[in-house]
Design an enzyme around this catalytic site. Structure first.
Site, short mmCIF file in Angstrom:
data_model
loop_
_atom_site.label_atom_id
_atom_site.label_comp_id
_atom_site.label_asym_id
_atom_site.label_seq_id
_atom_site.Cartn_x
_atom_site.Cartn_y
_atom_site.Cartn_z
CG HIS A 18 45.51 56.30 37.65
ND1 HIS A 18 44.81 56.82 36.58
CD2 HIS A 18 46.09 55.16 37.20
CE1 HIS A 18 44.97 56.05 35.52
NE2 HIS A 18 45.73 55.01 35.88
CG HIS A 21 41.20 54.17 36.94
ND1 HIS A 21 42.43 54.20 37.55
CD2 HIS A 21 41.25 53.15 36.05
CE1 HIS A 21 43.19 53.23 37.07
NE2 HIS A 21 42.51 52.58 36.14
CB CYS A 126 47.69 40.71 26.96
SG CYS A 126 48.11 42.14 28.00
CB CYS A 129 44.16 43.20 27.55
SG CYS A 129 45.16 44.44 26.77
CB CYS A 143 50.04 43.80 25.18
SG CYS A 143 48.58 44.84 25.32
CG HIS A 146 48.70 46.01 29.62
ND1 HIS A 146 47.61 45.76 28.83
CD2 HIS A 146 48.26 46.72 30.68
CE1 HIS A 146 46.54 46.29 29.39
NE2 HIS A 146 46.89 46.88 30.51
CE LYS A 288 48.98 52.86 29.34
NZ LYS A 288 49.21 51.63 29.93
CE LYS A 291 47.75 51.22 39.83
NZ LYS A 291 46.94 50.12 39.40
N1 MSP Z 1 37.74 46.18 34.53
C1 MSP Z 1 37.75 46.67 33.20
C2 MSP Z 1 36.40 47.26 32.85
C3 MSP Z 1 35.23 46.35 32.98
S1 MSP Z 1 33.75 47.16 32.65
C4 MSP Z 1 32.62 45.96 32.61
C5 MSP Z 1 38.83 47.74 33.06
N2 MSP Z 1 39.30 48.23 34.20
S2 MSP Z 1 40.46 49.34 34.30
O1 MSP Z 1 40.65 49.56 35.70
O2 MSP Z 1 41.59 48.95 33.53
O3 MSP Z 1 39.88 50.65 33.62
C6 MSP Z 1 38.66 51.20 34.05
C7 MSP Z 1 38.29 52.40 33.19
O4 MSP Z 1 39.24 53.45 33.39
C8 MSP Z 1 38.31 52.09 31.70
O5 MSP Z 1 37.18 52.65 31.07
C9 MSP Z 1 39.56 52.76 31.21
O6 MSP Z 1 39.42 53.20 29.89
C10 MSP Z 1 39.62 53.95 32.13
N3 MSP Z 1 40.95 54.51 32.23
C11 MSP Z 1 42.07 53.93 32.75
N4 MSP Z 1 43.11 54.79 32.60
C12 MSP Z 1 42.68 55.92 32.00
C13 MSP Z 1 43.27 57.14 31.64
N5 MSP Z 1 44.56 57.38 31.83
N6 MSP Z 1 42.48 58.09 31.09
C14 MSP Z 1 41.12 57.92 30.93
N7 MSP Z 1 40.54 56.78 31.26
C15 MSP Z 1 41.30 55.75 31.72
O7 MSP Z 1 39.14 48.08 31.93
#
Ligand code: MSP
Length: 460
Positions: A18, A21, A126, A129, A143, A146, A288, A291
């Site tokens: 989304h 990310h 968790c 995480c 958590c 989550h 937040k 999904k």
């Molecule tokens: N797979 C791990 C990262 C491994 S790196 C060696 C992970 N994946 S994630 O899909 O949960 O998140 C990927 C990145 O997106 C993370 O840096 C996370 O902080 C960022 N974000 C996820 N949701 C976010 C927001 N709502 N806002 C800003 N960044 C966000 O963690």
């Protein structure tokens, strides 16, 4: 020639990414384009994190094999980032064959260094995480990141990484290199974590409990824990260009990148990355983005509504670089109108319309300003954008105060030329942020004759 190697976190493939990310990837792409602009040798790495329990559970929900499922999500993620004109040099997948090889080699280096041993673990996990939890990390037994997931009680045999051995090393690294963890507040948080102690960490799962992972090279009955596997993507992806100049990550995963990752690298004998920047979180309409809450907006939806340039601008300028921010379509609409349609868009039309009427010749190339270079180089991205937009305002003011449209002859031509040159600098300085609109301005200004530009940000 300086080298700039930048990475982002790799996204889990339990669902399509989304805008939260995508935010991080947009910033990384802008920084990569900026460094190319100043002639650095650049490598930009992003991708997907495909092993582990969350991905397996999501696949099972759709009745697919993990591999089929992650192939699908990874391809969709790639499309999403392309819709934002994010252009990594490599889109790495942790299921890539070269990565599996590098993980096995890395593991053996650490093992041979005496840092991996077999032990048993009993405690809480968790799956959201993908990490073990202590009771003190939970709120009402859940958590905080989550809350809808059930915390599992786990008791199993694992391989452990001697994380505790690296506590002093990590303390020195973080205390003596103020830029290693940015921004400053997060650096303080990490020192706080170190002060509260560091325990060894389980880095494998028994295969009979979780088979979707890279096998432990010297014990096929275990697979490597997903974080240990995922972090190594940076070494696989950068290869001979390791170490990374900058790891860009979200605040939730700062600990993994600034405490576990350097310890792993030290153990396996690699150089340290130069810096880790950890940004805040983006919320949507006060909630937040998640999904399960059903309030997800995809990057491609925003690209369809505003275009990739405007979306990139919005996130780069107003995204959660340090603090968390709340976004909404109303806010993006307002900025689209004020900063883009009435800002750079209007200025470009006004100036190029007058220049075309006057029959002015195209401009010579100009350089970006030193101030802009310094801000971007030091990751002061808000200051960089403010600098550019102050020039736009200044140009508007000059046009209005001199009533330039009423002027004629030499006087008009001189002022117009001065402003057109500033516009060209503005276009260059916005190029990493909005590559398409900037290119249109540059092309309109640098042909044989200056030509009137079509509206860059039409009404939506
Ligand atoms: N797979 C791990 C990262 C491994 S790196 C060696 C992970 N994946 S994630 O899909 O949960 O998140 C990927 C990145 O997106 C993370 O840096 C996370 O902080 C960022 N974000 C996820 N949701 C976010 C927001 N709502 N806002 C800003 N960044 C966000 O963690």
């Amino acid at each position: 020639m300086a080298r700039f190697t930048i990475t982002t976190a790799i996204d889990y493939t339990n669902g399509v990414i989304h805008i939260g990310h995508a935010y991080q990837k947009i910033v990384a792409d802008v920084l990569a384009r900026f460094h190319k602009q100043i002639d650095d040798e650049v490598y930009f790495l992003t991708g997907t994190d495909e092993h582990g329990i969350t991905n397996t559970q999501a696949a099972a929900k759709e009745g697919l094999e993990p591999r089929q499922f992650v192939d699908k999500i990874s391809a969709l993620d790639k499309k999403e980032i392309e819709s934002m004109d994010i252009r990594p040099d490599r889109f790495i997948r942790t299921t890539d064959e070269d990565h599996k090889k590098v993980v096995a080699e890395f593991y053996m280096k650490s093992f041979n260094n005496g840092d991996i041993y077999k032990g048993s673990y009993e405690g809480l996990y968790c799956a959201g995480c993908e990490s073990y939890k202590t009771l003190s990390e939970l709120i009402d037994g859940a958590c905080p990141l989550h809350p809808t997931r059930t915390i599992e009680k786990i008791s199993e045999e694992n391989y452990f990484f001697r994380w505790s051995k690296y506590r002093d090393f990590l303390r020195d690294l973080i205390e003596n290199n103020p830029l290693f963890v940015q921004p400053e507040q997060r650096r303080k948080d990490m020192i706080g974590f170190l002060d509260s102690g560091l325990e060894d960490i389980a880095i494998s799962r028994p295969k009979q409990k979780l088979s979707w992972g890279i096998p432990v090279p010297n014990d096929e009955s275990h697979v490597i824990y997903v974080w240990f596997d995922a972090l190594i993507n940076y070494v696989t992806g950068l290869g001979s260009m390791w170490p990374a100049s900058l790891h860009l990550v979200g605040k939730d995963i700062t600990r993994w990148h600034t405490l576990l990752w350097p310890a792993m690298l030290k153990s396996a004998g690699y150089e340290m990355p130069k810096a880790v920047y950890s940004h805040g979180f983006m919320n949507l309409n006060g909630q937040k983005i998640s999904k399960s809450l059903g309030n997800v907006i995809s990057p491609s939806e925003l690209a369809n509504r505003y275009g990739s340039d405007a979306t990139r601008y919005y996130f780069f300028r107003y995204g959660p670089w340090v603090e968390d921010v709340d976004v909404s379509l109303e806010k993006i609409d307002a900025v689209y109108q004020s900063d883009l349609a009435n800002g750079i868009g209007n200025l470009s039309s006004r100036l190029t319309t007058m220049a075309e009427k006057e029959g002015l010749a195209g401009l010579k190339d100009v350089s970006v300003s030193d101030e802009y270079k310094q801000f971007m180089g030091e990751l002061k991205i808000v200051e960089a954008v403010e600098l550019i937009w102050s020039k736009i305002k200044e140009c508007d003011r000059t046009i209005n105060e001199t009533k330039l449209w009423e002027k004629t002859g030499e006087e008009k031509e001189q002022t117009l030329n001065k402003l057109l040159n500033i516009l060209l600098v503005i276009a260059k300085e916005t190029q990493p942020i909005m590559p398409n609109a900037s290119l249109k301005i540059i092309e309109a200004l640098t042909g044989e004759k200056i030509v009137k530009i079509a509206p860059l940000f039409p009404r939506i």
